[in-house]
Design a protein around this motif. Structure first.
Motif, PDB file in Angstrom:
ATOM      1  N   ALA A 171       0.815  -1.216   0.000  1.00 30.61           N
ATOM      2  CA  ALA A 171       0.000   0.000   0.000  1.00 30.61           C
ATOM      3  C   ALA A 171       0.846   1.262   0.000  1.00 30.61           C
ATOM      4  O   ALA A 171       0.476   2.274  -0.612  1.00 30.61           O
ATOM      5  CB  ALA A 171      -0.937  -0.004   1.213  1.00 30.61           C
ATOM      6  N   HIS A 172       1.986   1.217   0.700  1.00 34.99           N
ATOM      7  CA  HIS A 172       2.770   2.444   0.886  1.00 34.99           C
ATOM      8  C   HIS A 172       4.155   2.341   0.278  1.00 34.99           C
ATOM      9  O   HIS A 172       5.023   3.177   0.582  1.00 34.99           O
ATOM     10  CB  HIS A 172       2.890   2.747   2.385  1.00 34.99           C
ATOM     11  N   GLY A 173       4.387   1.349  -0.575  1.00 35.80           N
ATOM     12  CA  GLY A 173       5.718   1.154  -1.150  1.00 35.80           C
ATOM     13  C   GLY A 173       6.276   2.388  -1.818  1.00 35.80           C
ATOM     14  O   GLY A 173       7.424   2.795  -1.523  1.00 35.80           O
ATOM     15  N   PRO A 174       5.543   3.040  -2.716  1.00 38.77           N
ATOM     16  CA  PRO A 174       6.098   4.236  -3.371  1.00 38.77           C
ATOM     17  C   PRO A 174       6.454   5.342  -2.376  1.00 38.77           C
ATOM     18  O   PRO A 174       7.473   6.020  -2.531  1.00 38.77           O
ATOM     19  CB  PRO A 174       4.977   4.675  -4.311  1.00 38.77           C
ATOM     20  N   LEU A 175       5.608   5.510  -1.352  1.00 41.12           N
ATOM     21  CA  LEU A 175       5.857   6.534  -0.345  1.00 41.12           C
ATOM     22  C   LEU A 175       7.137   6.217   0.444  1.00 41.12           C
ATOM     23  O   LEU A 175       7.994   7.074   0.653  1.00 41.12           O
ATOM     24  CB  LEU A 175       4.664   6.627   0.601  1.00 41.12           C
ATOM     25  N   ILE A 176       7.273   4.961   0.862  1.00 41.52           N
ATOM     26  CA  ILE A 176       8.452   4.536   1.620  1.00 41.52           C
ATOM     27  C   ILE A 176       9.709   4.679   0.774  1.00 41.52           C
ATOM     28  O   ILE A 176      10.748   5.165   1.254  1.00 41.52           O
ATOM     29  CB  ILE A 176       8.276   3.083   2.102  1.00 41.52           C
ATOM     30  N   THR A 177       9.612   4.283  -0.472  1.00 37.54           N
ATOM     31  CA  THR A 177      10.768   4.374  -1.373  1.00 37.54           C
ATOM     32  C   THR A 177      11.235   5.823  -1.506  1.00 37.54           C
ATOM     33  O   THR A 177      12.431   6.116  -1.457  1.00 37.54           O
ATOM     34  CB  THR A 177      10.396   3.815  -2.758  1.00 37.54           C
ATOM     35  N   ARG A 178      10.286   6.746  -1.652  1.00 37.60           N
ATOM     36  CA  ARG A 178      10.645   8.158  -1.816  1.00 37.60           C
ATOM     37  C   ARG A 178      11.254   8.743  -0.544  1.00 37.60           C
ATOM     38  O   ARG A 178      12.287   9.410  -0.580  1.00 37.60           O
ATOM     39  CB  ARG A 178       9.400   8.950  -2.225  1.00 37.60           C
TER      40      ARG A 178
END
Length: 897
Positions: free
Chosen positions: A788-795
Motif C-alpha cells: 500500500a505504501h511502497g512508493p511513499l516509503i521508497t521516496r
C-alpha cells in the motif's frame, strides 16, 4: 500570500497595537462567562525587564490566553509597585547629578519630584511587557501608591492597629547605615568576605587569673556584651554557670548563662552575647532578661557619650562610652578593641576566617543589626489561618514540595517590621501629641478629633515620618486592586483568584503575606493555586549576575529572534522544579521552529489548502487523513491536561513535536502525492484536512506564540475575514476522531522510514546513495502495508527497491521492526570494516567520558562540597553519554550481526 521570509519584527508591533485598539485583552465584569483571575506580581516602577520577569510573565500570559480561548472571562490584573527604597534612590541620584540633595528640597517637594519621575520614566517596564506580548487588562492597571490603593493601605493599618495587631516596639532590624533605614531580608545580600576570627579572653570576676575564651568576627561589638552563654550540658562550664566575667575595656560585670544556643562543638563552646547587635543574641537576651546595650548611632559609629541601655538595670554605671571610642567608625572601633585586648594580654589568637557578611543590596554597605523603635505587625496571629488554609488544601502549591518552605517560614514567623525611614511610600497614618500619645486614624482630621476628645481642644499633632514597608501594600494587591474596601462588582466577581505565578524567593515576603491579609480582610484565600517557577540561569547553569558578566537581556533576544521565539523557549524549558539554562542558541532554535511553521503555512497557501466552512473531520476517509485528524484531537487533550497541571514544558513539547515532526515532516510529505491525485474528492479532502489540522496547531500554539499564530490564522482566510484568533473561542471537536487502525498503519510507516534513515546516518551512507530494502519474516499485515505504501516509503527513505528475502547477504545492516527484520545491503556502498573501526573508537571515547564522570560522582569530597545542581548536571551528562554509547553500540551490532 505570506512573505517568503518570516520576519518577526515586521509583524509584532503592528499586531500588538491591533489587539490593544480592539480591547482584546479586556475582562468583562458584566459577562455571564465563568471568571478566571490572575494577579500580576507588580514589577517595580524602577525596573526593567530581566529574564526572571520574562519567564513569570510569559507563563501567566500563556495561562490567561489559554483560558480566554476556552471561553472564560479572563482578568489578568496588571500594575506596578512604588518600590519605596529603590525609587527614592533613583530620584536622589538624579537630583545629586544637578547638585541637589533630598534634604535641600524638604519632604513635600522631594515627593513631588518622585511623582514627576514616575510620570516621565516609570512606565518603561510596562512598555517592555508589551514587547514580550503580554496581554493583561491594561486599562485596569493599578499603582500601589494610587489613591484607591492608598485608601486600602490606610484602612488596613488602622483596623489592624485597633485590633492590637499593629504596635510599636524596640527590636533589632536590618539597618542600612548609609541609607539610614531598616530594610527587609530580601534587600539583604550575603557577600563572601575573607575575614578573621578573634579569640578574646574574658577574666572571671571572682578569679581574674582565670579567663573564659570567646571567638568573634566582630570584636567591636564586645562593648555591648551583656552575657557569655555556654551550653547547659557542657561539663567544662557547669561550675561557671551563674558566675560573672569582667568585661575588659568597659569594666562591666556580665553573667555566664546556660543556653542551648551555645554549641559545645564550635570554638571554645562559650559565646559572647550582644543582644542589641546580633539577631541570635537578641533572642538569648530576651530569654534571660539581659540588658540590651546599643553602642552605635545610625551611621554605625560608636555613640559619643553614653551607650543606650534598654532592659536590665537601666541605672547601671556602665553606660559611659570608654575614653577614645566615642564617634569612631565601627571598623576603627574594631581595630582599637583588638589593640586594647592585645595590650592587656587578653588576645588569645587570630585565625583567618572566610564567611559571609550581610550587605544592603542597594547601598553596598554592611548591614548593622540595630536596636530601634519601629512599627510591627503581629504576623503570628495572622499566619495561623493562612497555615490552616494550605493544610486543608484551600490553596495548593505546585510543585507541592514548596509547601514545606511555606510551612517552615509560617510556623516560625517573627514580628513583621513594617516601618521604613524613607520619604517615598505610604506615610504611616499615626500622629503624636506633645506628651507622646499616639492617635492612629485614616485621616489627620480623624486623628485630631480623637486627640481633642482625649486631651482637650487646641492640641497640636505631629505625624509619624516613617513610611510602610513596600510589602505591606503589596500584601493587599489581590483585593485592593479590585476596589476594596468598597464592595465593587469586580471584587465580588474576581476574588479569589485562580492562580498566582511567582518565584520561590518571595514565598514568604509576598505570597504568605497576601494569604494572611486576604484571609483576614476578605475571609477567603486570595488564590486557589500558587505555581512556583524555577530560576533562569545561563547556558552553564550559573546564576546570572552583573559581576559574572553573564546577564542575558531578554529584549536583546526579542530584537534578534522575536518575542515568540523567546516565549516558546521559556515555556518549553519550564519543567516543574528544574531551573532553566538559557542561551541564544536555544532561542534561535525556536525561531527556526517559527520559520518551519511559517513555511508550512506558505505551502498550504500554494497548494490551495484553505479552511472549509462546515468541514467535518470525522468524515475523512483516507487513512493518512484519518490518522492526522486523530493525532490532532489527541494533541488537544495532551496540551489541555498539561496546562491544567502547570506542566508548561509538556504542553509546549507536545505542540512542537506534533507541528514539526508529525505535521510538517510526515503528514505534508505523505500527502504530496495525494494533492496531485486524479481523484478530485481525495484532493479536496486532503486540502481541507491539511487546513483544519493547521488551524488546530495555531489554536493550541497561540497562547505561547501569539504573534506568529495570529498572523498565520489571518493569512489562511483566502481574503475572508476570519476574525482575530485571540477572540475566537475554541471550537468543540467531535467525539471519536481517533482511528486506531489508521494510527497503527501510519505509525508503522513512520517507524520504518525512521529506522532506515537512522541506519543511513549511523553508517555514514551518502545521501545520494539509493539502497535496496530487503524484508525477512514479514507477516501478512507487513506485506500489505508495503504494497500500500511502497512508493511513499521508497521516496522518503531514498530506496531503489523493496523486496522480500529469506537470507541475509554479507555486508548488510539489520534492524528489527515488529516481527520483520529489515536488511540494508551496504557492502557496495560504504567500507564496512572502516565503519566498524570508527564505531568502536567512538564507543571507547564515550565510555572514557562516562568513566570520568562516574569517578567524580563516586568521590565523597565532590559529593560533600558540590551543590545539588552541579551533581545533577554531572548525572545528566553521564546519562547523555550513556544514550550515545547505546546508540553507537546498536549501530555496531547491526553491521556485525
Amino acid at each position: 500570500m505570506l512573505d517568503k521570509t518570516y520576519t518577526p519584527a515586521a509583524l509584532e508591533e503592528r499586531q500588538y497595537d491591533e489587539w490593544e485598539r480592539a480591547g482584546a485583552f479586556a475582562s468583562d465584569v458584566a459577562s455571564n462567562r465563568a471568571p478566571y483571575t490572575i494577579m500580576m506580581p507588580p514589577p517595580n516602577v524602577t525596573g526593567s525587564l530581566h529574564m526572571g520577569h520574562a519567564l513569570t510573565m510569559t507563563l501567566q500570559d500563556v495561562l490567561i490566553r489559554h483560558q480566554r480561548r476556552l471561553g472564560r472571562d479572563a482578568l489578568w490584573q496588571p500594575g506596578t509597585d512604588h518600590a519605596g527604597i529603590a525609587t527614592q534612590m533613583v530620584v536622589e541620584r538624579n537630583l545629586a547629578a544637578d547638585g541637589i540633595g533630598r534634604l535641600d528640597l524638604g519632604r513635600p517637594a522631594f515627593v513631588e519630584k518622585v511623582w514627576e519621575w514616575k510620570a516621565e520614566s516609570g512606565g518603561r517596564i510596562v512598555d517592555q511587557l508589551r514587547r514580550l506580548g503580554c496581554s493583561p487588562d491594561w486599562p485596569r492597571a493599578r499603582f500601589t501608591m494610587d489613591e484607591g490603593l492608598s485608601h486600602a493601605v490606610r484602612r488596613v493599618f488602622v483596623e489592624l492597629y485597633r485590633q492590637g495587631l499593629i504596635y510599636r516596639d524596640k527590636r533589632l532590624v536590618n539597618w542600612d547605615p548609609k541609607l539610614h533605614t531598616a530594610i527587609s531580608d530580601l534587600e539583604v545580600e550575603p557577600r563572601p568576605v575573607d575575614g578573621k576570627l578573634w579569640h578574646l579572653r574574658y577574666p572571671l570576676a571572682d578569679d581574674p587569673r582565670t579567663t573564659l575564651t570567646v571567638a568573634t568576627t566582630r570584636p567591636e561589638t564586645m562593648l555591648g556584651d551583656t552575657a557569655v552563654a555556654v551550653h547547659p550540658d557542657d561539663p567544662r562550664y557547669a561550675a561557671l554557670i551563674g558566675r560573672h566575667v569582667r568585661l575588659p575595656i568597659v569594666d562591666r560585670l556580665i553573667p555566664i548563662v546556660a543556653d542551648d544556643y551555645a554549641d559545645p562543638e564550635q570554638g571554645s563552646g562559650a559565646v559572647k552575647i550582644t543582644p542589641a547587635h546580633d539577631f541570635n543574641d537578641f533572642e538569648v537576651g530576651r530569654r534571660h532578661g539581659l540588658a540590651m546595650i546599643n553602642i552605635f548611632d545610625r551611621d554605625a559609629r560608636v555613640l559619643v557619650d553614653r551607650f543606650e541601655v534598654h532592659g536590665g538595670d537601666a541605672e547601671a554605671p556602665d553606660r559611659a562610652v570608654p575614653e577614645g571610642f566615642g564617634g569612631l567608625d565601627r571598623y576603627a572601633a574594631r581595630t582599637k578593641v583588638v589593640a586594647a585586648f592585645e595590650a592587656a594580654g587578653l588576645l588569645e589568637k587570630i585565625d583567618p576566617h572566610a564567611h559571609t557578611v550581610p550587605h544592603g543590596d542597594r547601598s553596598g554597605v554592611a548591614i548593622e543589626p540595630w536596636l530601634t523603635d519601629q512599627w510591627y505587625c503581629n504576623a503570628a496571629v495572622l499566619a495561623a489561618p493562612a497555615i490552616r488554609a494550605v493544610e486543608e488544601g484551600r490553596t495548593r502549591f505546585v510543585p507541592k514540595t514548596w509547601e514545606k518552605t511555606y510551612f517552615d517560614w509560617m510556623r516560625n514567623i517573627q514580628p513583621w517590621c513594617i516601618s521604613r525611614q524613607l520619604w517615598w511610600g505610604h506615610q504611616i497614618p499615626a500622629w503624636y501629641a506633645p506628651g507622646g500619645e499616639v492617635f492612629v486614624a485614616e485621616t489627620q482630621a480623624e486623628a485630631l478629633a480623637a486627640a481633642e476628645a482625649a486631651l482637650g481642644p487646641e492640641v497640636t499633632l505631629r505625624r509619624d515620618e516613617d513610611v510602610l514597608d513596600t510589602w505591606f501594600s503589596s500584601a493587599l494587591w489581590p483585593f485592593s486592586t479590585l476596589g476594596w474596601p468598597d464592595e465593587t462588582p469586580a471584587l465580588t466577581r474576581y476574588y479569589p483568584g485562580d492562580v498566582l505565578v511567582t518565584g520561590f524567593d518571595i514565598i514568604f515576603f509576598w505570597v504568605a503575606r497576601m494569604m494572611m491579609m486576604g484571609l483576614h480582610f476578605m475571609g477567603d484565600v486570595p488564590f486557589a493555586t500558587v505555581y512556583i517557577h524555577a530560576l533562569v540561569r545561563d547556558a552553564q547553569g550559573q546564576k546570572m549576575s552583573k559581576a559574572k558578566g553573564n546577564v542575558i537581556d531578554p529584549l536583546d533576544l526579542v530584537d534578534q529572534y522575536g518575542a515568540d521565539a523567546l516565549r516558546m523557549t521559556l515555556v518549553s524549558m519550564a519543567a516543574q522544579g528544574r531551573d532553566i539554562n538559557i542561551s541564544p542558541d536555544r532561542v534561535a532554535g525556536y525561531r527556526n521552529f517559527a520559520t518551519k511553521l511559517w513555511n508550512a503555512a506558505r505551502y498550504c497557501q500554494m497548494n490551495d489548502c484553505r479552511p472549509v466552512h462546515g468541514f467535518d473531520p470525522a468524515s475523512v476517509t483516507a487513512p493518512v487523513n484519518r490518522w492526522i485528524v486523530g493525532e490532532a484531537a489527541a494533541l488537544r487533550g495532551t496540551v489541555d491536561q498539561a496546562l491544567d497541571g502547570y506542566r508548561f514544558n509538556e504542553a509546549a513539547g507536545g505542540i512542537y513535536q506534533f507541528a514539526w515532526a508529525t505535521f510538517c515532516d510526515w503528514y505534508l510529505e505523505f500527502t504530496k502525492p495525494l494533492l496531485a491525485d486524479a481523484d478530485a474528492g481525495l484532493v479536496a479532502e486532503t486540502r481541507a484536512t491539511t487546513a483544519w489540522v493547521l488551524d488546530r496547531i495555531l489554536e493550541l500554539l497561540n497562547p505561547i506564540m501569539p504573534y506568529l499564530t495570529e498572523t498565520l490564522w489571518a493569512s489562511m482566510g483566502d481574503g475572508e475575514d476570519r476574525g482575530r484568533l485571540i477572540d475566537a473561542v475554541r471550537p468543540t471537536l467531535p467525539d471519536g476522531l481517533g482511528d486506531p487502525a489508521a494510527a497503527a498503519e501510519m505509525d508503522w510507516v513512520v517507524r520504518l522510514v525512521s529506522t532506515i534513515r537512522t541506519v543511513r546516518a549511523e553508517m555514514n551512507v551518502p545521501p545520494s546513495a539509493a539502497l535496496t530494502l530487503l524484508v525477512r519474516d514479514g507477516g501478512p499485515e507487513t506485506r500489505r502495508r508495503l504494497d500500500a505504501h511502497g512508493p511513499l516509503i521508497t521516496r522518503l527513505a531514498r530506496l531503489e527497491a523493496i523486496a522480500e528475502t529469506a537470507a541475509v547477504p554479507g555486508g548488510a545492516a539489520q534492524a528489527v521492526l515488529d516481527e520483520a527484520t529489515l536488511i540494508l545491503p551496504l557492502a557496495d556502498v560504504i567500507d564496512l570494516a572502516r565503519e566498524r573501526e570508527r564505531l568502536g573508537r567512538e564507543i571507547a571515547k564515550v565510555e572514557a567520558e562516562i568513566a570520568k564522570i562516574e569517578a567524580k560522582l563516586a568521590n565523597p569530597n565532590f559529593r560533600a562540597k558540590a551543590p545539588d545542581t552541579v551533581v545533577a548536571e554531572q548525572q545528566t551528562r553521564r546519562d547523555g553519554y550513556a544514550d550515545i554509547r547505546d546508540r553507537l553500540a546498536a549501530a555496531l551490532a547491526r553491521v556485525e550481526g
